[in-house]
Design a protein around this motif. Structure first.
Motif, PDB file in Angstrom:
ATOM      1  N   ARG A 145      41.978 111.130  80.351  1.00 41.51           N
ATOM      2  CA  ARG A 145      41.932 112.491  79.834  1.00 41.51           C
ATOM      3  C   ARG A 145      40.475 112.816  79.542  1.00 41.51           C
ATOM      4  O   ARG A 145      39.653 111.909  79.353  1.00 41.51           O
ATOM      5  N   ILE A 146      40.128 114.094  79.541  1.00 40.48           N
ATOM      6  CA  ILE A 146      38.782 114.543  79.222  1.00 40.48           C
ATOM      7  C   ILE A 146      38.800 115.148  77.822  1.00 40.48           C
ATOM      8  O   ILE A 146      39.615 116.029  77.534  1.00 40.48           O
ATOM      9  N   VAL A 147      37.926 114.655  76.955  1.00 37.85           N
ATOM     10  CA  VAL A 147      37.875 115.101  75.558  1.00 37.85           C
ATOM     11  C   VAL A 147      36.484 115.651  75.269  1.00 37.85           C
ATOM     12  O   VAL A 147      35.474 115.010  75.580  1.00 37.85           O
ATOM     13  N   GLU A 148      36.423 116.839  74.686  1.00 38.28           N
ATOM     14  CA  GLU A 148      35.156 117.404  74.224  1.00 38.28           C
ATOM     15  C   GLU A 148      34.978 117.059  72.750  1.00 38.28           C
ATOM     16  O   GLU A 148      35.857 117.335  71.934  1.00 38.28           O
ATOM     17  N   LYS A 149      33.823 116.438  72.431  1.00 32.82           N
ATOM     18  CA  LYS A 149      33.572 116.062  71.044  1.00 32.82           C
ATOM     19  C   LYS A 149      32.271 116.682  70.549  1.00 32.82           C
ATOM     20  O   LYS A 149      31.293 116.777  71.286  1.00 32.82           O
ATOM     21  N   ASP A 150      32.304 117.107  69.270  1.00 29.63           N
ATOM     22  CA  ASP A 150      31.076 117.541  68.622  1.00 29.63           C
ATOM     23  C   ASP A 150      30.201 116.322  68.332  1.00 29.63           C
ATOM     24  O   ASP A 150      30.634 115.172  68.491  1.00 29.63           O
ATOM     25  N   GLU A 151      28.989 116.587  67.878  1.00 29.99           N
ATOM     26  CA  GLU A 151      28.097 115.489  67.504  1.00 29.99           C
ATOM     27  C   GLU A 151      28.756 114.629  66.423  1.00 29.99           C
ATOM     28  O   GLU A 151      29.442 115.132  65.535  1.00 29.99           O
ATOM     29  N   PHE A 152      28.555 113.313  66.517  1.00 24.93           N
ATOM     30  CA  PHE A 152      29.101 112.401  65.508  1.00 24.93           C
ATOM     31  C   PHE A 152      28.154 111.213  65.337  1.00 24.93           C
ATOM     32  O   PHE A 152      27.093 111.157  65.957  1.00 24.93           O
ATOM     33  N   ARG A 153      28.542 110.279  64.489  1.00 24.20           N
ATOM     34  CA  ARG A 153      27.748 109.078  64.265  1.00 24.20           C
ATOM     35  C   ARG A 153      28.596 107.837  64.538  1.00 24.20           C
ATOM     36  O   ARG A 153      29.808 107.833  64.303  1.00 24.20           O
ATOM     37  N   LEU A 154      27.938 106.813  65.033  1.00 17.42           N
ATOM     38  CA  LEU A 154      28.514 105.475  65.030  1.00 17.42           C
ATOM     39  C   LEU A 154      27.934 104.773  63.811  1.00 17.42           C
ATOM     40  O   LEU A 154      26.715 104.745  63.621  1.00 17.42           O
ATOM     41  N   VAL A 155      28.789 104.219  62.985  1.00 16.40           N
ATOM     42  CA  VAL A 155      28.341 103.528  61.781  1.00 16.40           C
ATOM     43  C   VAL A 155      28.957 102.134  61.765  1.00 16.40           C
ATOM     44  O   VAL A 155      30.175 101.982  61.978  1.00 16.40           O
ATOM     45  N   GLY A 156      28.136 101.135  61.536  1.00 14.35           N
ATOM     46  CA  GLY A 156      28.649  99.773  61.484  1.00 14.35           C
ATOM     47  C   GLY A 156      27.542  98.751  61.582  1.00 14.35           C
ATOM     48  O   GLY A 156      26.419  98.978  61.145  1.00 14.35           O
ATOM     49  N   ARG A 157      27.854  97.617  62.166  1.00 15.90           N
ATOM     50  CA  ARG A 157      26.893  96.545  62.372  1.00 15.90           C
ATOM     51  C   ARG A 157      26.618  96.422  63.877  1.00 15.90           C
ATOM     52  O   ARG A 157      27.524  96.650  64.699  1.00 15.90           O
ATOM     53  N   LYS A 158      25.373  96.053  64.225  1.00 16.62           N
ATOM     54  CA  LYS A 158      25.043  95.914  65.637  1.00 16.62           C
ATOM     55  C   LYS A 158      24.242  94.652  65.871  1.00 16.62           C
ATOM     56  O   LYS A 158      23.598  94.111  64.963  1.00 16.62           O
ATOM     57  N   ALA A 159      24.274  94.177  67.127  1.00 14.65           N
ATOM     58  CA  ALA A 159      23.513  92.995  67.540  1.00 14.65           C
ATOM     59  C   ALA A 159      23.130  93.145  69.002  1.00 14.65           C
ATOM     60  O   ALA A 159      23.826  93.825  69.774  1.00 14.65           O
ATOM     61  N   ARG A 160      22.027  92.532  69.388  1.00 15.64           N
ATOM     62  CA  ARG A 160      21.596  92.507  70.790  1.00 15.64           C
ATOM     63  C   ARG A 160      22.222  91.284  71.443  1.00 15.64           C
ATOM     64  O   ARG A 160      22.012  90.148  70.999  1.00 15.64           O
ATOM     65  N   VAL A 161      23.040  91.500  72.485  1.00 16.74           N
ATOM     66  CA  VAL A 161      23.789  90.395  73.101  1.00 16.74           C
ATOM     67  C   VAL A 161      23.663  90.458  74.621  1.00 16.74           C
ATOM     68  O   VAL A 161      23.377  91.518  75.190  1.00 16.74           O
ATOM     69  N   PRO A 162      23.892  89.337  75.310  1.00 16.89           N
ATOM     70  CA  PRO A 162      23.887  89.354  76.783  1.00 16.89           C
ATOM     71  C   PRO A 162      25.193  89.920  77.323  1.00 16.89           C
ATOM     72  O   PRO A 162      26.248  89.808  76.693  1.00 16.89           O
TER      73      PRO A 162
END
Length: 286
Positions: free
Chosen positions: A129-146
């Motif tokens: 399905r195609i969804v139109e989204k307004d601006e949002f944020r990703l919030v959480g923890r992140k890491a650089r991985v292979p």
């Protein structure tokens, strides 16, 4: 789409002894440079730059064995400024140096010319399905991985296990829009998508709220998203869905990727063997 991709492949062959003009290839394929690189890697299984390198050294190998020109002339024609640079590249592909190959008439490796065609396998269709989204944020923890194409990614497993449950609960409380709950996010991937290249992996939520001080935040621009879902064995169902989106859905639909993170939501069965997967890809009309 496949016809235009094959026209781009013909352009590569006609200009094999010249620097790769990805902007022109994208123009021929009627897509963006960004999407052309990603689509090529998904379809071909190797980055565009690596394919061109192999093709050049395949033709150069035939010229070395023919013995009609000096090795330096061949090296210069194929973009190498010295015999030493040419020999290193030649050996990396053929497993033998050009001088020795010419002297011994050694067997060389060849990268065939590549073209794309549609092969119909099975009788299943892809749900999207195609969804139109307004601006949002990703919030959480992140890491650089292979990047790992098949099977569990040990770096991601270790990273997620290191997040305590209280932090996970606080993340979940911030989720206020689709896709709801904890999501897995890939961002800042290398254009080649080659095995082992690095990416930013996020374990977090989609939200309009600000991030707590101990969590990272990524603003995501408004736009369209293609949303796909699939069920099957874990983790293959998500990895195969990712593959099929780029090798089957994009070539046959009037969309292309746009810059942005790729979001997945996975619900794993109690025994860890089965999963329902949902994949969100940022897209725009081609």
């Amino acid at each position: 789409m496949l016809e235009r991709l094959n026209q781009a492949m013909e352009h590569i062959e006609r200009h094999l002894d010249q620097p790769v003009d990805v902007v022109e290839l994208a123009r021929i394929a009627v897509t963006s440079e960004y999407h052309f690189r990603r689509l090529f890697s998904a379809l071909a299984g190797i980055p565009l730059s690596e394919y061109v390198r192999r093709r050049r050294l395949t033709v150069a190998g035939a010229e070395v064995l023919a013995g009609e020109e000096s090795l330096l002339d061949i090296a210069v024609r194929w973009g190498y400024g010295s015999n030493e640079a040419f020999a290193r590249a030649f050996r990396a592909v053929h497993g033998i140096g050009p001088s020795e190959a010419r002297r011994t008439r050694a067997a060389l490796r060849a990268q065939p010319r590549m073209s794309f065609r549609l092969v119909v396998e099975g009788n299943t269709s892809m749900r999207y399905r195609i969804v139109e989204k307004d601006e949002f944020r990703l919030v959480g923890r992140k890491a650089r991985v292979p990047l790992v194409h098949e099977g569990m990614n040990p770096a991601i497993v270790a990273f997620v296990r290191g997040i305590d449950q209280e932090t996970v609960r606080r993340m979940e409380a911030l989720s206020d829009q689709e896709p709801r709950g904890i999501v897995n996010v890939s961002d800042d991937l290398a254009g080649s998508r080659a095995e082992g290249t690095e990416l930013d992996y996020w374990h977090g939520v989609v939200t309009g709220a600000d991030a707590p001080e101990d969590m990272a935040s990524l603003p995501v621009a408004a736009g369209a998203w293609a949303v796909f879902d699939s069920s099957g064995e874990f983790p293959q169902t998500l990895q195969y869905l990712w593959r099929d989106v780029f090798t089957q859905w994009f070539p046959s639909n009037p969309y292309q990727t746009r810059p942005g993170p790729e979001i997945s939501k996975v619900r794993v069965s109690a025994d860890g063997r089965q999963a329902d997967a949902e994949l969100w890809i940022p897209v725009q009309r081609a």
